[in-house]
Motif scaffolding. Structure first.
Motif, mmCIF file in Angstrom:
data_model
loop_
_atom_site.group_PDB
_atom_site.id
_atom_site.type_symbol
_atom_site.label_atom_id
_atom_site.label_comp_id
_atom_site.label_asym_id
_atom_site.label_seq_id
_atom_site.Cartn_x
_atom_site.Cartn_y
_atom_site.Cartn_z
ATOM 1 N N ASP A 863 28.261 2.907 -27.412
ATOM 2 C CA ASP A 863 27.308 3.647 -26.591
ATOM 3 C C ASP A 863 26.894 2.800 -25.393
ATOM 4 N N PHE A 864 27.195 3.288 -24.182
ATOM 5 C CA PHE A 864 26.875 2.561 -22.963
ATOM 6 C C PHE A 864 25.824 3.274 -22.117
ATOM 7 N N VAL A 865 25.443 4.474 -22.484
ATOM 8 C CA VAL A 865 24.393 5.191 -21.757
ATOM 9 C C VAL A 865 23.411 5.736 -22.777
ATOM 10 N N ARG A 866 22.215 5.995 -22.297
ATOM 11 C CA ARG A 866 21.195 6.610 -23.135
ATOM 12 C C ARG A 866 20.267 7.437 -22.263
ATOM 13 N N ARG A 867 19.576 8.366 -22.900
ATOM 14 C CA ARG A 867 18.640 9.222 -22.190
ATOM 15 C C ARG A 867 17.497 9.575 -23.145
ATOM 16 N N ARG A 868 16.375 9.971 -22.563
ATOM 17 C CA ARG A 868 15.287 10.539 -23.358
ATOM 18 C C ARG A 868 14.576 11.596 -22.525
ATOM 19 N N ARG A 869 14.006 12.541 -23.223
ATOM 20 C CA ARG A 869 13.404 13.693 -22.548
ATOM 21 C C ARG A 869 11.885 13.557 -22.530
ATOM 22 N N TRP A 870 11.315 13.785 -21.347
ATOM 23 C CA TRP A 870 9.868 13.786 -21.171
ATOM 24 C C TRP A 870 9.410 15.229 -20.996
ATOM 25 N N ALA A 871 8.256 15.513 -21.512
ATOM 26 C CA ALA A 871 7.748 16.884 -21.469
ATOM 27 C C ALA A 871 6.282 16.871 -21.075
ATOM 28 N N ARG A 872 5.873 17.944 -20.457
ATOM 29 C CA ARG A 872 4.445 18.171 -20.196
ATOM 30 C C ARG A 872 4.182 19.665 -20.293
ATOM 31 N N LYS A 873 2.969 20.009 -20.670
ATOM 32 C CA LYS A 873 2.594 21.400 -20.869
ATOM 33 C C LYS A 873 1.826 21.910 -19.659
ATOM 34 N N CYS A 874 2.198 23.124 -19.235
ATOM 35 C CA CYS A 874 1.543 23.768 -18.104
ATOM 36 C C CYS A 874 1.071 25.149 -18.534
ATOM 37 N N LYS A 875 -0.105 25.521 -18.069
ATOM 38 C CA LYS A 875 -0.724 26.780 -18.481
ATOM 39 C C LYS A 875 -0.702 27.772 -17.333
ATOM 40 N N LEU A 876 -0.338 29.001 -17.643
ATOM 41 C CA LEU A 876 -0.303 30.094 -16.674
ATOM 42 C C LEU A 876 -1.272 31.171 -17.129
ATOM 43 N N THR A 877 -2.059 31.682 -16.210
ATOM 44 C CA THR A 877 -2.953 32.805 -16.474
ATOM 45 C C THR A 877 -2.575 33.937 -15.541
ATOM 46 N N THR A 878 -2.287 35.099 -16.102
ATOM 47 C CA THR A 878 -1.886 36.260 -15.320
ATOM 48 C C THR A 878 -2.453 37.503 -15.983
ATOM 49 N N THR A 879 -2.063 38.657 -15.517
ATOM 50 C CA THR A 879 -2.479 39.924 -16.104
ATOM 51 C C THR A 879 -1.261 40.798 -16.346
ATOM 52 N N GLY A 880 -1.378 41.694 -17.289
ATOM 53 C CA GLY A 880 -0.285 42.595 -17.607
ATOM 54 C C GLY A 880 -0.667 43.542 -18.726
ATOM 55 N N PRO A 881 0.202 44.503 -19.020
ATOM 56 C CA PRO A 881 -0.093 45.486 -20.083
ATOM 57 C C PRO A 881 0.185 44.924 -21.471
ATOM 58 N N TRP A 882 -0.492 43.828 -21.819
ATOM 59 C CA TRP A 882 -0.241 43.164 -23.089
ATOM 60 C C TRP A 882 -1.560 42.789 -23.737
ATOM 61 N N GLN A 883 -1.624 42.979 -25.046
ATOM 62 C CA GLN A 883 -2.772 42.547 -25.832
ATOM 63 C C GLN A 883 -2.313 41.567 -26.895
ATOM 64 N N GLU A 884 -3.126 40.554 -27.138
ATOM 65 C CA GLU A 884 -2.768 39.505 -28.078
ATOM 66 C C GLU A 884 -2.892 39.982 -29.519
ATOM 67 N N ILE A 885 -1.990 39.479 -30.369
ATOM 68 C CA ILE A 885 -2.030 39.745 -31.811
ATOM 69 C C ILE A 885 -2.294 38.417 -32.508
ATOM 70 N N PRO A 886 -3.552 38.122 -32.790
ATOM 71 C CA PRO A 886 -3.839 36.854 -33.474
ATOM 72 C C PRO A 886 -3.624 37.026 -34.968
ATOM 73 N N PRO A 887 -3.619 35.944 -35.767
ATOM 74 C CA PRO A 887 -3.807 34.571 -35.310
ATOM 75 C C PRO A 887 -2.559 33.729 -35.488
ATOM 76 N N ILE A 888 -1.457 34.300 -36.041
ATOM 77 C CA ILE A 888 -0.297 33.496 -36.429
ATOM 78 C C ILE A 888 0.650 33.368 -35.242
ATOM 79 N N PRO A 889 0.999 32.162 -34.828
ATOM 80 C CA PRO A 889 2.016 32.006 -33.766
ATOM 81 C C PRO A 889 3.403 32.312 -34.306
ATOM 82 N N LEU A 890 4.211 32.986 -33.486
ATOM 83 C CA LEU A 890 5.530 33.452 -33.903
ATOM 84 C C LEU A 890 6.613 32.813 -33.051
ATOM 85 N N SER A 891 7.812 32.748 -33.632
ATOM 86 C CA SER A 891 8.977 32.266 -32.892
ATOM 87 C C SER A 891 10.022 33.354 -32.704
ATOM 88 N N ASP A 892 10.002 34.411 -33.516
ATOM 89 C CA ASP A 892 10.950 35.513 -33.367
ATOM 90 C C ASP A 892 10.344 36.762 -33.979
#
Length: 1126
Positions: A863-892
């Motif tokens: 192995d002659f190269v290496r990499r690592r991933r950096w992450a940061r979280k960004c928040k977006l606030t908008t409007t739309g025809p959507w209502q939240e379904i709490p409380p369990i977060p879903l992935s699919d």
């Protein structure tokens, strides 16, 4: 946003909670004893009771807390007995852990406490790395330890199998005592603080719990995470002195207060070392007096000094993740009302307890406890004024409450708060009371000022208008209650161990508020961008409301008659006029060298006598000092889509021809507001020219771009027609407000979505939102939507023999990192991302032989190269025809696809939580698309993808890449009975599945699309997998077995395009696999769903070869590009 709780303890030791969805405090009725302190996280609350024991209250959820116990049975082969329990003396135990070092027989496993119960008996795990084993569940190897396989070979001398048993945490929504550890017990605790849930996302639900004992020692609770909420054991932490109080933030911030008044900060807290490594001493804010209390958030620190005359609040400046101790203290001045004195007995004095709410959704709030009789208050760090009182007219004989001494501090903290040499108890009595008690003699010379029961407005107090303290109590505002100074003095004492039996069930009257002793906001998540009308108490009678409505209706009727009815005859003349809007933009030039050039942009809109609207787009540019223009008809535009750009506000315009070329018209506006104005205007013009208005139909096709934007297309009846379907590059897409990662729908009109932060949303039936305003958006069913998305960048390094790994000689780097509009609200700093495919080492690095290559999480000689991933979280606030379904977060999520003829009252909806649990939503109908509750479906391992077909066929993909089929799912048994393991394609790990009417398609991690052969009603599991295409990112199968995909590496006129919407042609009942692909909009798309399109295609009569009058329709394009073919 999920519902969260603010926790508090009153002076009687009773625990209350205030929900962000509620309007009043609710008492925890199950608490059988009084509590002194509580500390809360989002999923649980810890507390110290008056018996000095630690108690835990885990919030109830539809997902059970289950812990998997496992042990391995080991056997060795001998020529006499074959495989048997007779092992060599050098072998591992017959029953051991996975390493073979610990002896773990089945009967050695005990429940850790009475809060747990066994779900069932021990059973053999018959899965090995996602593949089914032989019936006994054995895996074989040459010797211990070695690499195991599920196949028995001629040289297999040892074997083992895994036994599993699950235990469930049953003490939900009740206070459960934390069991004592078997070793030496720690001292009784006097303070406790939890946090650390943002240090790492793995293991799920990990918390850091810090406690202080009466002898000034600090203890850390090990092993707290989702599957083990109680933790495992207490570990003592070495200290530079004796500690009286500690505070832990959501991240790596932990501060404590020493006996001498100094503060210490914990250093070295990280993902691999949540307990930290060392302490750093920080001096008190005031050199004369020490600190008595500290509270921390994510990057904020507050402190209170122990000045007996008037306790002061300080804010620590310069606290960052790299400098945890900060730089300087800033005193927070609390101005007094008018000429009132700063007497120590004044009700305006701050009590010494402060709690910070450090949740990620919330800017840091300070929650302070006022003196006896006052409510908890919250304010931003920039807002501080006093809570005004009126001492001019105290009542003659106010009722004196009996306040038992159950929430008092330890004697150590009280001595620290009030100890000064040479002071008598009478002198000490002049300080603000630390704890309430039943009887005490007030100090001489105290001002008898009453305490307000609630905070008055600035206008009432005469103080400054801004800033101010705000009251947390959401009940109807009560008139301020006054308490004599003698009653306030009665709450102070040096005794800290006396308790009293309450003679009455409810110590408060109907119009009284609790008297608070402690508050914890660590588990409370408040969206500050949405003002809460619940905090205002308006006394409006129904008669006044009816009169206002009648008056408003009459005014609107008069305005309509005045402004519209009298000008009806002008409408025809206006509609036939030509309307032009001009502006300046930048255009990405079509020819080489490609670059941005300044252009003039114009939209000319007109309508004919028949009322049909149309328009033309003009782009005027200079070419070698010659003025030229580019134009596009509005009725030919198929989509207007915002595009990610590093420094420009860019959007793209597609037409059918440019969709074929994968080369749209790219324009850049000067500001984001200008771009949104043009997008809204052009979208309305495109919809007017096509006669499309209002919300999408139930048959609409939904798609999502890699930016999170949502688009819909109304399918034409000829889209699935045979043999000449409508080309999908002619489909018109329009945008809907909101921001999602996944969307699923069906023909009943039920649409669910999942955001990047795993929040579930349901479609409300509106249209517009976001930057669509006025006539382009519905007036109702539009709600605020928030989403948190992680953005990534890679750090690359190359090895050289002189300096080792360095970026000096790394010539091939990751493409320039592009931040989207989400960076407007960054909610976290750059952190190393350890959840990368292929694994990482302890520092987050992945290694490879060269760029680009297959990366792995360990270093080898090549192995002659290496990499690592950096992450940061960004928040977006908008409007739309959507209502939240709490409380369990879903992935699919998946919804039953319905045909036009079917009539289903309750629609099955299945989902997978972000923890891998399988859920079934109950009560989902066309009237109530959000459903009522979740039903947990048991699994032996976490899942990542799920899909339900037309005949309630439920297929799922586990995180190890194996496929499963759920048997006996019906309306009477919505959760089915058991899972059947389906072998994956050879040497492939599946990642996504989609089930239609009779077809089952899956996509593996290498981008291959597979079709399941042999699926019949009598044998729904099918027989084998058949490869269809490669370079596929996602697949969606509709209720008529339509097949749509998101394809990568589609050839365009200039380059390869990734993320293209494709439609499978030739799909028929006798040929469900289809024949070829038709390419639509792209690239840059991440998701498409066609599960709502149940429009039956028209039956076309084939043209006759002998009848010349029969017109032959135009054949459809049938291209096969770069591997995405039949």
């Amino acid at each position: 946003m999920p519902v969260s709780l603010l926790w508090a303890v009153d002076v009687y030791g009773r625990v209350y909670s205030l929900s962000t969805a509620g309007q009043q405090w609710e008492q925890c009725r199950d608490a059988q004893m009084e509590f002194k302190r509580v500390t809360a996280a989002q999923q649980c609350c810890w507390g110290i009771a008056c018996d000095n024991n630690i108690y835990l209250n885990v919030h109830a959820s539809d997902l059970p807390v289950r812990y998997q116990e496992e042990t391995y049975e080991n056997q060795r082969w001998n020529p006499v007995d074959g495989f048997s329990e007779r092992l060599l003396p050098s072998d591992r135990w017959q029953w051991s852990d996975v390493t073979g070092l610990q002896h773990q027989p089945l009967d050695s496993f005990q429940l850790p406490s009475s809060s747990w119960e066994w779900e069932g008996d021990w059973y053999v795990d018959e899965n090995f790395e996602g593949e089914p084993t032989e019936k006994g569940g054995w895996s074989y190897a040459i010797d211990f330890p070695a690499t195991y396989t599920k196949d028995k070979k001629w040289n297999s001398c040892v074997r083992r199998r895994r036994w599993l048993r699950y235990r469930r945490y049953k003490a939900m929504d009740t206070w459960a005592k934390i069991p004592s550890q078997q070793t030496t017990l720690p001292d009784p605790f006097s303070d406790i603080s939890c946090g650390g849930w943002e240090i790492s996302e793995e293991p799920r639900g990990r918390l850091s719990l810090w406690a202080v004992s009466l002898q000034g020692k600090v203890w850390f609770r090990e092993g707290i995470y989702h599957h083990n909420p109680e933790g495992s054991s207490w570990e003592e932490v070495l200290l530079p002195g004796e500690v009286v109080q500690i505070s832990c933030g959501p991240g790596d911030l932990v501060w404590a207060v020493l006996w001498e008044g100094q503060l210490i900060v914990r250093e070295g807290i990280s993902r691999d070392c949540p307990k930290g490594s060392s302490w750093a001493v920080v001096e008190s804010p005031s050199p004369d007096v020490g600190a008595i209390h500290v509270a921390v958030g994510i990057n904020v620190v507050w402190a209170v000094t122990k000045d007996n005359k008037d306790r002061a609040v300080y804010f620590r400046q310069g606290v960052t993740s790299s400098e945890l101790s900060g730089k300087t203290w800033k005193a927070i001045t609390v101005p007094r009302d008018g000429d009132r004195s700063h007497s120590s007995a004044s009700a305006n004095s701050l009590q010494r307890w402060i709690g910070l709410s450090g949740h990620t959704h919330t800017p840091h709030y300070i929650c302070a406890l006022l003196k006896s009789g006052c409510h908890a208050a919250s304010a931003s760090p920039e807002s501080f004024v006093d809570v005004p009182t009126d001492s001019s007219n105290p009542p003659a004989d106010p009722p004196k409450p009996r306040i038992p001494k159950v929430t008092s501090d330890s004697f150590i903290s009280e001595l620290v708060s009030d100890r000064e040499p040479g002071k008598s108890s009478r002198d000490i009595g002049s300080a603000p009371p630390a704890v309430p008690e039943e009887e005490s003699i007030p100090g001489e010379g105290e001002d008898k000022a009453p305490c307000a029961g609630s905070a008055l407005s600035p206008s009432q107090s005469g103080g400054p208008l801004d800033p101010q303290w705000s009251n947390v109590d959401l009940e109807e505002a009560q008139q301020a209650q006054t308490v004599a100074a003698q009653d306030a003095a009665d709450t102070c004492s040096l005794s800290s161990v006396a308790t009293y039996t309450l003679a009455m069930e409810d110590p408060y009257g109907a119009d009284e508020h609790p008297l608070w002793a402690w508050v914890s906001g660590g588990g409370c998540s408040v969206d500050t961008l949405v003002s809460s009308v619940q905090s205002m108490s308006l006394s409006v009678s129904p008669a006044q409301t009816a009169a206002w409505r009648r008056q408003i209706f009459e005014q609107l009727s008069e305005r309509t008659k005045r402004e519209m009815d009298n000008f009806r005859h002008y409408e025809q003349a206006i509609e036939q006029s030509v309307w032009v809007k001009k502006g300046t933009m930048q255009w990405w030039r079509d020819w080489k060298p490609h670059k941005w050039i300044d252009v003039h942009f114009a939209l000319e809109q007109f309508s004919g006598p028949d009322g049909n609207k149309d328009g033309i787009l003009f782009i005027y540019y200079n070419y070698y000092e010659e003025k030229k223009y580019l134009h596009a008809f509005i009725n030919e535009v198929t989509i207007l889509v915002p595009v990610l750009s590093d420094s420009k506000h860019t959007f793209a315009i597609y037409t059918p021809e440019r969709t074929k070329q994968r080369w749209p018209i790219r324009l850049a506006a000067a500001t984001e507001l200008e771009m949104h104005d043009w997008l809204a205007l052009l979208s309305v013009s495109c919809c007017d020219s096509r006669g499309i208005h209002g919300p999408p139909s139930k048959q609409a096709i939904w798609s999502i771009t890699c930016k999170g934007d949502i688009f819909i297309s109304e399918p034409s009846p000829g889209l699935e027609a045979m043999p000449y379907p409508t080309p999908c590059d002619q489909m018109f897409w329009r945008q809907v407000g909101g921001h999602l990662r996944i969307v699923e729908c069906n023909s009943v009109g039920i649409v669910w979505g999942i955001g990047y932060d795993h929040t579930a949303w349901v479609y409300t039936g509106g249209y517009g939102g976001g930057f669509f305003q006025g006539l382009a958006s519905s007036t109702d069913n539009i709600y605020t939507q928030t989403d948190v998305k992680s953005v990534y960048i890679y750090e690359n390094q190359r090895w050289n023999p002189v300096t080792g790994y360095t970026n000096r000689y790394c010539t091939r780097l990751t493409p320039p990192f592009v931040l989207s509009h989400l960076t407007k609200c960054v909610v976290s700093d750059w952190t190393i991302d350890y959840s990368v495919s292929g694994g990482t080492d302890r520092e987050g690095w992945q290694f490879a032989a060269d760029f680009p290559a297959s990366y792995h999480g360990y270093k080898t000689m090549k192995d002659f190269v290496r990499r690592r991933r950096w992450a940061r979280k960004c928040k977006l606030t908008t409007t739309g025809p959507w209502q939240e379904i709490p409380p369990i977060p879903l992935s699919d999520v998946t919804i039953l696809p319905c045909t036009a003829q079917s009539s289903v009252d309750v629609v099955p909806v299945w989902a997978i939580s972000n923890k891998g649990d399988v859920l079934c939503r109950l009560g989902v109908t066309a009237v109530t698309p959000a459903g009522s509750s979740w039903l947990h479906v048991g699994t032996d391992q976490p899942f990542k993808s799920i899909s339900i077909g037309a005949a309630s066929q439920v297929w799922a993909i586990a995180r190890d890449g194996s496929a499963f089929y759920r048997g006996s799912v019906s309306a009477q048994s919505p959760a089915g009975d058991c899972w059947y393991h389906i072998p994956s394609p050879a040497k492939q790990k599946l990642k996504q599945v989609s089930v239609g009417r009779t077809s089952v398609y899956t996509v593996d991690e290498n981008g291959n699309l597979w079709y399941r052969q042999g699926v019949t009603p009598s044998y729904p599991q099918g027989s084998s997998w058949e490869h269809i295409s490669n370079n596929v990112r996602r697949v969606s199968v509709g209720p008529l077995d339509q097949v749509w995909i998101i394809a990568d590496k589609v050839q365009g006129s200039h380059s390869l395009s990734c993320g293209t919407v494709c439609h499978r042609l030739g799909v028929q009942p006798m040929e469900p696999k289809g024949q070829s692909w038709d390419y639509g909009i792209g690239g840059g798309w991440d998701h498409v769903t066609v599960r709502g399109n149940s429009v039956e295609p028209p039956r076309l009569r084939l043209p006759s070869l002998t009848d010349p009058s029969t017109r032959s329709p135009v054949p459809v394009r049938n291209t096969e590009v770069n591997g995405v073919g039949s």
